[in-house]
Scaffold this active site. Structure first.
Site, PDB file in Angstrom:
ATOM      1  N   HIS A  51      18.556   7.944 -23.368  1.00 53.92           N
ATOM      2  CA  HIS A  51      18.292   9.294 -23.002  1.00 53.92           C
ATOM      3  C   HIS A  51      18.197   9.329 -21.239  1.00 53.92           C
ATOM      4  CE1 HIS A  51      14.846  12.681 -23.233  1.00 53.92           C
ATOM      5  NE2 HIS A  51      16.163  13.194 -22.495  1.00 53.92           N
ATOM      6  N   ARG A  57      13.298   8.607 -15.503  1.00 58.51           N
ATOM      7  CA  ARG A  57      12.046   7.680 -15.470  1.00 58.51           C
ATOM      8  C   ARG A  57      12.401   6.217 -16.353  1.00 58.51           C
ATOM      9  NH1 ARG A  57       8.122  10.755 -19.908  1.00 58.51           N
ATOM     10  NH2 ARG A  57       8.752  12.633 -18.264  1.00 58.51           N
TER      11      ARG A  57
HETATM   12  N1  PXP Z   1      15.924  10.778 -31.433  1.00 61.17           N
HETATM   13  C1  PXP Z   1      15.728  11.481 -30.141  1.00 61.17           C
HETATM   14  C2  PXP Z   1      16.706  12.908 -29.995  1.00 61.17           C
HETATM   15  C3  PXP Z   1      14.758  11.115 -29.329  1.00 61.17           C
HETATM   16  O1  PXP Z   1      14.590  11.887 -28.224  1.00 61.17           O
HETATM   17  C4  PXP Z   1      14.299   9.841 -29.393  1.00 61.17           C
HETATM   18  C5  PXP Z   1      13.221   9.410 -28.077  1.00 61.17           C
HETATM   19  O2  PXP Z   1      13.923   9.368 -27.031  1.00 61.17           O
HETATM   20  C6  PXP Z   1      14.435   9.135 -30.620  1.00 61.17           C
HETATM   21  C7  PXP Z   1      15.511   9.611 -31.448  1.00 61.17           C
HETATM   22  C8  PXP Z   1      13.780   7.920 -30.731  1.00 61.17           C
HETATM   23  O3  PXP Z   1      12.646   7.999 -31.124  1.00 61.17           O
HETATM   24  P1  PXP Z   1      11.650   6.614 -30.687  1.00 61.17           P
HETATM   25  O4  PXP Z   1      11.684   6.001 -29.494  1.00 61.17           O
HETATM   26  O5  PXP Z   1      10.133   6.971 -31.130  1.00 61.17           O
HETATM   27  O6  PXP Z   1      12.004   5.627 -31.859  1.00 61.17           O
END
Ligand code: PXP
Length: 256
Positions: A51, A57
């Site tokens: 992301h 960040r």
């Molecule tokens: N899917 C999306 C669209 C997300 O924004 C995130 C978090 O960045 C995740 C999955 C993964 O979430 P986690 O880090 O809580 O496993």
């Protein structure tokens, strides 16, 4: 993202954002997200998710350059629907782009994208990404109006936000957790009826992944924070292997 998995099987996208979070805590060049991506591949991941936030960040522009150059797994670029991010995605043309809501003050992605309120803008936003060959997915709450709107704007994929289900479980509110699972189940089925490919993610752990993995319409899970945390104790490869095994075991129970 079909590498290493037969069609219809459940893919695992490993989100490496928080490898970059740890690196950035000291401004050092380590731990290296590219190294994490290579380990994820060795451990059975089908894709890498990163992301690129507006405030950079965790993952940086240089990380995206390095990942695109170095990894063989498909990259799923999560990003906000802004002109800046669209230009970056069109320059790199990653395998997949997942549109997420983004607010500077949030700790993590809270809630899904308000597709229903922004249909026109988002339809225009995703068109060039799709023309560039990116598989566009939209991260949404498990609500009929968001699923319908994602379908109307021409997105081929939705990712259902599992955060409410996971948070209810962590809070010990089993009635709420089960209600959230029912919403996810109903929306996965509804989305598939509309012809959408269904993914899911956010907050998944060893303890809560099985019911989501067992939703027959779900084709891909994206998991990050828990895996990077668990890596501190058992190593990243072992953490991913165990998650993969739990997903596969849950999937094996699903009638073909
Ligand atoms: N899917 C999306 C669209 C997300 O924004 C995130 C978090 O960045 C995740 C999955 C993964 O979430 P986690 O880090 O809580 O496993």
């Amino acid at each position: 993202m079909t590498r290493g998995n037969p069609a219809g099987a459940l893919r695992l996208g490993v989100n490496i954002d928080h490898v970059a979070t740890v690196r950035n805590a000291r401004g050092a060049p380590f731990p290296d997200p590219v190294r994490a991506a290579r380990l994820a591949e060795a451990a059975g991941a089908d894709g890498i998710t990163a992301h690129l936030r507006e405030d950079r960040r965790h993952i940086t522009d240089a990380d995206i350059d390095a990942l695109m150059a170095a990894i063989t797994l498909p990259l799923n670029l999560e990003m906000a629907a802004t002109p800046e991010m669209q230009a970056i995605a069109l320059r790199h043309r990653p395998h997949a782009v997942c549109l997420v809501p983004e607010r500077r003050e949030e700790r993590t992605t809270e809630g899904g994208l308000e597709v229903a309120r922004e249909e026109n803008r988002l339809a225009h936003f995703i068109a060039p990404l799709r023309e560039a060959g990116c598989r566009v997915s939209i991260f949404i709450a498990a609500e009929p109006r968001q699923v319908e709107a994602a379908h109307r704007i021409g997105a081929p994929v939705i990712e259902l936000h599992t955060g409410a289900y996971c948070d209810a479980g962590l809070a010990g509110d089993l009635a709420a957790r089960d209600a959230e699972m029912e919403r996810l189940r109903a929306m996965a089925a509804f989305a598939e009826e509309l012809g959408l490919e269904v993914h899911a993610g956010h907050g998944l752990t060893y303890d809560n992944v099985a019911p989501v993995a067992a939703l027959p319409q779900v084709r891909e899970l994206n998991i990050g924070h828990f895996l990077v945390g668990e890596a501190i104790f058992v190593g990243l490869e072992a953490a991913i292997r165990r998650m993969r095994a739990l997903m596969d075991a849950a999937r094996a129970e699903v009638p073909a």
